[in-house]
Design an enzyme around this catalytic site. Sequence first.
Site, PDB file in Angstrom:
ATOM      1  N   SER A   1      23.195  -9.080 -40.196  1.00  0.00           N
ATOM      2  CA  SER A   1      24.043  -7.958 -40.606  1.00  0.00           C
ATOM      3  C   SER A   1      23.205  -7.042 -41.498  1.00  0.00           C
ATOM      4  O   SER A   1      22.827  -7.431 -42.602  1.00  0.00           O
ATOM      5  CB  SER A   1      25.273  -8.461 -41.364  1.00  0.00           C
ATOM      6  OG  SER A   1      26.108  -9.198 -40.504  1.00  0.00           O
TER       7      SER A   1
ATOM      8  N   LYS B   1      29.812  -3.738 -37.035  1.00  0.00           N
ATOM      9  CA  LYS B   1      29.924  -4.885 -37.947  1.00  0.00           C
ATOM     10  C   LYS B   1      30.439  -4.443 -39.312  1.00  0.00           C
ATOM     11  O   LYS B   1      31.222  -5.148 -39.946  1.00  0.00           O
ATOM     12  CB  LYS B   1      28.573  -5.582 -38.087  1.00  0.00           C
ATOM     13  CG  LYS B   1      28.576  -6.792 -39.039  1.00  0.00           C
ATOM     14  CD  LYS B   1      29.568  -7.874 -38.596  1.00  0.00           C
ATOM     15  CE  LYS B   1      29.656  -9.025 -39.591  1.00  0.00           C
ATOM     16  NZ  LYS B   1      28.514  -9.914 -39.559  1.00  0.00           N
TER      17      LYS B   1
ATOM     18  N   LYS C   1      27.281  -7.730 -49.840  1.00  0.00           N
ATOM     19  CA  LYS C   1      26.171  -6.966 -49.243  1.00  0.00           C
ATOM     20  C   LYS C   1      26.683  -6.064 -48.127  1.00  0.00           C
ATOM     21  O   LYS C   1      26.326  -4.883 -48.054  1.00  0.00           O
ATOM     22  CB  LYS C   1      25.117  -7.945 -48.727  1.00  0.00           C
ATOM     23  CG  LYS C   1      23.888  -7.301 -48.086  1.00  0.00           C
ATOM     24  CD  LYS C   1      23.942  -7.332 -46.566  1.00  0.00           C
ATOM     25  CE  LYS C   1      23.909  -8.737 -46.009  1.00  0.00           C
ATOM     26  NZ  LYS C   1      23.908  -8.736 -44.523  1.00  0.00           N
TER      27      LYS C   1
END
Length: 295
Positions: A98, A172, A240
């Site tokens: 990711s 995502k 994050k």
Amino acid sequence: MTTPLKITLIGTGLMGLPMSRNLLKAGHDLTVWNRTLSRAEPLAQDGATIAPDANTAISGADFIITMLSDGFASGTVIEDALAAKALAPSAIWIDMSSTKPEHARAQSKLLASLGFGHLDAPVSGGTKGAETASLAIMVGGNADHFTAARPVFEAMGRPVHVGPSGAGQLSKLANQTIVAVTISAVAEAMLLVEQGGADPAAVRAALKGGFADSIILQQHGERMTNGNFEPGGLTKFQVKDLNNTLDEAAGLGLTLPATENVRDRFQHFIDAMDGADKDHSGLYLELKARNGLPT
């Protein structure tokens, strides 16, 4: 049976390990490497080749998968492999980490300039999805490269080509925004019914199939009321991803207030409650603390 492909997977952590096992079950020729080699070694008994370093693992592979912490980590492995001339002709690099969309686009441009393919293909489904080969796989990049890599993806889950380079990572970020905000809503709902005297498990059963139902309600709602915060999706990675979402939104001139609020709460869970390595459903603990309840 799928024609065996020569695949390398870099990063055999919580997700990479079961993903590797599913690639082997599909009959592919798999080489793996992990910075901490002991985390890759169990795959030897499943039939994987354990490489001593990343460039050895990459050498000769048709497809290289990176499943690492962020775009900086995957970018470093790519740059090292290019410097060592480790990539086979026409190899396709699949970054399933990711990362930021800008990292995916930069990596794709670099690899394409040297004759290699690149797909950004982050996943959703957590460790359960990785174990059962049912991951949702969001793929950005060249459509022909996606077609070539489809057998790789289908060994691990359900791939969908969502657009050009960077589009997988953008998808995502959208996924992680929905996940984070929904975890917050489920935490509030579970705390409400628990404190109000209802049976949380019965409430989840009652809501099943209705508009409020979701995997997060059923799986993370159970985690919350059972106090099980062993990591499946780490809180530090959730933060994050939310930071990446907010950076991308800022670049587009957008304000995402719910995302910003839940990011701040996850950050508090990390900073004040040692929640970095707990499952992201642990936001329930932050909510309980906010209400003066024991955690």
